[in-house]
Design a protein around this motif. Structure first.
Motif, PDB file in Angstrom:
ATOM      1  N   ASP A 193       0.825  -1.209   0.000  1.00  0.00           N
ATOM      2  CA  ASP A 193       0.000   0.000   0.000  1.00  0.00           C
ATOM      3  C   ASP A 193       0.859   1.258   0.000  1.00  0.00           C
ATOM      4  OD1 ASP A 193      -2.347  -1.497   0.075  1.00  0.00           O
ATOM      5  OD2 ASP A 193      -2.241  -1.662   2.254  1.00  0.00           O
ATOM      6  N   VAL A 194       1.974   1.218   0.707  1.00  0.00           N
ATOM      7  CA  VAL A 194       2.860   2.376   0.749  1.00  0.00           C
ATOM      8  C   VAL A 194       3.450   2.655  -0.624  1.00  0.00           C
ATOM      9  CG1 VAL A 194       4.922   3.351   1.834  1.00  0.00           C
ATOM     10  CG2 VAL A 194       3.399   1.891   3.157  1.00  0.00           C
ATOM     11  N   ILE A 195       3.736   1.588  -1.363  1.00  0.00           N
ATOM     12  CA  ILE A 195       4.288   1.756  -2.705  1.00  0.00           C
ATOM     13  C   ILE A 195       3.276   2.445  -3.619  1.00  0.00           C
ATOM     14  CG2 ILE A 195       5.100   0.498  -4.742  1.00  0.00           C
ATOM     15  CD1 ILE A 195       6.188  -1.634  -2.819  1.00  0.00           C
ATOM     16  N   GLU A 196       1.994   2.116  -3.455  1.00  0.00           N
ATOM     17  CA  GLU A 196       0.967   2.631  -4.343  1.00  0.00           C
ATOM     18  C   GLU A 196       0.436   3.995  -3.925  1.00  0.00           C
ATOM     19  OE1 GLU A 196      -2.023  -0.351  -4.396  1.00  0.00           O
ATOM     20  OE2 GLU A 196      -0.813  -1.806  -5.527  1.00  0.00           O
ATOM     21  N   GLN A 197       0.637   4.410  -2.651  1.00  0.00           N
ATOM     22  CA  GLN A 197       0.057   5.640  -2.155  1.00  0.00           C
ATOM     23  C   GLN A 197       1.146   6.589  -1.674  1.00  0.00           C
ATOM     24  OE1 GLN A 197      -2.867   4.438   0.754  1.00  0.00           O
ATOM     25  NE2 GLN A 197      -3.555   2.764  -0.527  1.00  0.00           N
ATOM     26  N   ASP A 202       9.410  -0.572  -5.648  1.00  0.00           N
ATOM     27  CA  ASP A 202       8.605  -1.775  -5.850  1.00  0.00           C
ATOM     28  C   ASP A 202       9.476  -3.013  -6.093  1.00  0.00           C
ATOM     29  OD1 ASP A 202       6.488  -3.404  -6.236  1.00  0.00           O
ATOM     30  OD2 ASP A 202       5.861  -2.573  -8.153  1.00  0.00           O
ATOM     31  N   PRO A 203       9.316  -4.107  -5.305  1.00  0.00           N
ATOM     32  CA  PRO A 203       8.266  -4.364  -4.305  1.00  0.00           C
ATOM     33  C   PRO A 203       8.717  -4.098  -2.864  1.00  0.00           C
ATOM     34  CG  PRO A 203       9.393  -6.399  -4.795  1.00  0.00           C
ATOM     35  CD  PRO A 203      10.098  -5.323  -5.593  1.00  0.00           C
ATOM     36  N   ALA A 204       9.606  -3.157  -2.640  1.00  0.00           N
ATOM     37  CA  ALA A 204      10.137  -2.901  -1.302  1.00  0.00           C
ATOM     38  C   ALA A 204       9.993  -1.429  -0.952  1.00  0.00           C
ATOM     39  CB  ALA A 204      11.604  -3.321  -1.220  1.00  0.00           C
ATOM     40  N   VAL A 205      10.140  -1.152   0.348  1.00  0.00           N
ATOM     41  CA  VAL A 205      10.206   0.215   0.860  1.00  0.00           C
ATOM     42  C   VAL A 205      11.454   0.302   1.729  1.00  0.00           C
ATOM     43  CG1 VAL A 205       9.152   1.956   2.331  1.00  0.00           C
ATOM     44  CG2 VAL A 205       7.718   0.590   0.823  1.00  0.00           C
ATOM     45  N   LEU A 206      12.366   1.177   1.350  1.00  0.00           N
ATOM     46  CA  LEU A 206      13.565   1.413   2.145  1.00  0.00           C
ATOM     47  C   LEU A 206      13.283   2.526   3.142  1.00  0.00           C
ATOM     48  CD1 LEU A 206      16.222   1.359  -0.725  1.00  0.00           C
ATOM     49  CD2 LEU A 206      15.347  -0.574   0.598  1.00  0.00           C
ATOM     50  N   PHE A 207      13.825   2.414   4.338  1.00  0.00           N
ATOM     51  CA  PHE A 207      13.590   3.450   5.329  1.00  0.00           C
ATOM     52  C   PHE A 207      14.830   3.663   6.190  1.00  0.00           C
ATOM     53  CE2 PHE A 207      12.066  -0.579   7.002  1.00  0.00           C
ATOM     54  CZ  PHE A 207      12.685  -0.664   8.254  1.00  0.00           C
ATOM     55  N   ALA A 241      18.052   1.855  10.061  1.00  0.00           N
ATOM     56  CA  ALA A 241      17.725   1.714   8.645  1.00  0.00           C
ATOM     57  C   ALA A 241      17.265   0.291   8.389  1.00  0.00           C
ATOM     58  CB  ALA A 241      18.921   2.060   7.762  1.00  0.00           C
ATOM     59  N   GLY A 242      16.553   0.105   7.290  1.00  0.00           N
ATOM     60  CA  GLY A 242      16.096  -1.234   6.953  1.00  0.00           C
ATOM     61  C   GLY A 242      15.256  -1.237   5.691  1.00  0.00           C
ATOM     62  N   MET A 243      14.528  -2.328   5.512  1.00  0.00           N
ATOM     63  CA  MET A 243      13.740  -2.518   4.301  1.00  0.00           C
ATOM     64  C   MET A 243      12.471  -3.299   4.633  1.00  0.00           C
ATOM     65  SD  MET A 243      14.634  -4.873   0.964  1.00  0.00           S
ATOM     66  CE  MET A 243      14.472  -6.339   1.985  1.00  0.00           C
ATOM     67  N   GLY A 244      11.354  -2.866   4.060  1.00  0.00           N
ATOM     68  CA  GLY A 244      10.117  -3.624   4.104  1.00  0.00           C
ATOM     69  C   GLY A 244       9.849  -4.196   2.718  1.00  0.00           C
ATOM     70  N   PHE A 245       9.470  -5.483   2.643  1.00  0.00           N
ATOM     71  CA  PHE A 245       9.296  -6.164   1.358  1.00  0.00           C
ATOM     72  C   PHE A 245       7.887  -6.727   1.260  1.00  0.00           C
ATOM     73  CE2 PHE A 245       9.542  -9.688  -1.605  1.00  0.00           C
ATOM     74  CZ  PHE A 245      10.305  -9.159  -2.643  1.00  0.00           C
TER      75      PHE A 245
END
Length: 330
Positions: free
Chosen positions: A35-39, A212-217, A249-253
Motif C-alpha cells: 500500500d505504501v508503494i501505491e500511495q 517496488d516491491p520494497a520500501v527502504l527506510f 535503517a532497513g527494508m520492508g518487502f
C-alpha cells in the motif's frame, strides 16, 4: 508509525513505519508495504482516528564477577570476589491513539502499563569463605508507565523519498528508580520501576523510499532528558540522564498485497549521566545495537497484525524482544 517502546523502542519504531500507515483517502487505508508503494500519504488522514494495541515482551540477563584484590599467579587471586546473575523480564501493554489534524500532520497519545519480574542471585563479598552463600531475590510488580505525546508531519507527497519529521514528549508518570529503596545486602531494588523518572523530548526525522516491491527506510533521532532533583542516600541531588543519539535503517518487502516483512538494524549511543553537573569516574558511553525482523498481515480493510522480534547485538542491549501489534482505523 514512528514511536517508542521502553529502553529499545526507537528501533522497533523505524520498522513499524512502512508496515502500518494511513493514506490521504479516508476510504483507502494503507496496511502493508504494498500500500505504501501505491500511495503517497503515510500518516493518518485529516479527521481520522486509529487505535493501536501492542504487547511487548523483553528479556534481559547479565552475569557479573567483581574482584577486589590482586593476582599472585595467573590462577590465584587474593582478595574479595562477588558473583551475580540477573534475569529481568518486562511486559508492556500499550494503547496508542492517533488522530489526523491534516492530511500531512498527525497527533499521537500513548498510554503504557508496565509489568516487571527481576530475579537476581548474588554471592556476597566474603574473605576466604568456602561457603556457597548465595542470596536469591525476586522482585515483581507493575504500574503505569511514562505517558507520551507526539506530533508528526510529512513534508512532501509528490516526490520520493518521503520525509517525515516528528517531535515526542515523554512524561515522568511511571515509578522512578529513585523512588524505590535499595536492599544493601544484595544491592538490588526492593520494588520495580515502571518509568525513567524524568521528562524528555525527542525530535526525529524519518525517510521512506518506495522501490517496488520494497520500501527502504532510515531514521535519526535525539532524546534530550531534562535535569531534575532527586534524593540519593537521603541527599538531594540534581541528576541528568544521558541523552541518546539514535540511527536506524532497513527494508520492508511486499510478498503480496496482504503480506509483507521487514528487516532492520538500529544503533543507540547513550551519553554519560551527570549528578550535580559531574559524571562519575566509572561512567561510560553505552552502545546499543539490535537487529529486528517483522511480519505484517492484513486482517481486513481497517486492521492488520504485526509481529516483530528483536535481538540484541551488544552487551548493553536487551537480549530479546517480541512485540505483537494490532492497529485499527476507524
Amino acid at each position: 508509525m514512528l514511536r517508542k517502546t521502553g529502553l529499545a523502542g526507537w528501533a522497533a519504531a523505524a520498522l513499524w513505519l512502512p508496515l502500518t500507515v494511513a493514506s490521504e483517502e479516508n476510504d483507502n487505508i494503507a496496511l502493508t508495504v504494498n500500500d505504501v508503494i501505491e500511495q503517497t500519504g503515510v500518516l493518518s488522514p485529516k479527521g481520522q482516528w486509529s487505535l493501536d494495541t501492542s504487547l511487548t515482551y523483553t528479556q534481559n540477563s547479565s552475569n557479573k564477577v567483581s574482584v577486589v584484590g590482586y593476582t599472585v599467579l595467573p590462577t590465584l587471586i587474593v582478595g574479595r570476589i562477588e558473583v551475580s546473575d540477573a534475569d529481568r523480564v518486562t511486559m508492556t501493554l500499550g494503547l496508542t491513539a492517533r488522530y489526523g489534524l491534516t492530511n500531512a500532520t498527525e497527533l499521537e497519545f500513548r498510554l503504557p502499563y508496565v509489568y516487571r519480574n527481576d530475579q537476581v542471585a548474588v554471592r556476597p563479598i566474603q574473605d576466604g569463605s568456602q561457603d556457597n552463600n548465595v542470596i536469591n531475590t525476586t522482585t515483581s510488580g507493575g504500574g503505569l508507565g511514562d505517558l507520551e505525546l507526539a506530533v508528526r508531519h510529512q513534508f512532501n507527497f509528490d516526490t520520493t523519498p518521503y520525509w517525515i519529521g516528528g517531535l515526542r514528549v515523554k512524561s515522568n508518570t511511571g515509578r522512578s528508580p529513585y523512588d524505590v529503596s535499595i536492599d544493601t545486602a544484595t544491592n538490588t531494588l526492593n520494588d520495580v520501576p515502571t518509568g525513567s523518572g524524568f521528562w524528555s523530548v525527542e525530535p526525529s526525522l524519518t525517510m521512506l523510499y518506495p522501490s517496488d516491491p520494497a520500501v527502504l527506510f532510515a531514521s535519526v533521532g535525539y532524546i534530550y532528558n531534562f535535569e531534575d532533583s532527586v534524593s540519593i542516600d537521603s541527599t538531594s541531588a540534581n541528576v541528568a540522564l544521558g541523552d541518546t543519539i539514535s540511527i536506524g535503517a532497513g527494508m520492508g518487502f511486499a510478498v503480496n498485497p496482504d503480506l509483507s516483512f521487514s528487516l532492520g538494524i538500529s544503533h543507540k549511543t547513550i551519553l554519560k549521566s551527570t549528578v550535580n553537573g559531574q559524571s562519575a569516574d566509572d561512567a561510560k558511553l553505552l552502545q546499543l545495537d539490535s537487529f529486528t525482523f517483522g511480519i505484517n498481515h492484513r486482517l481486513n480493510e481497517r486492521s492488520s497484525l504485526n509481529i516483530s522480534a528483536q535481538a540484541g547485538l551488544t552487551e548493553d542491549t536487551p537480549d530479546f524482544q517480541l512485540t505483537l501489534r494490532v492497529p485499527y482505523y476507524f
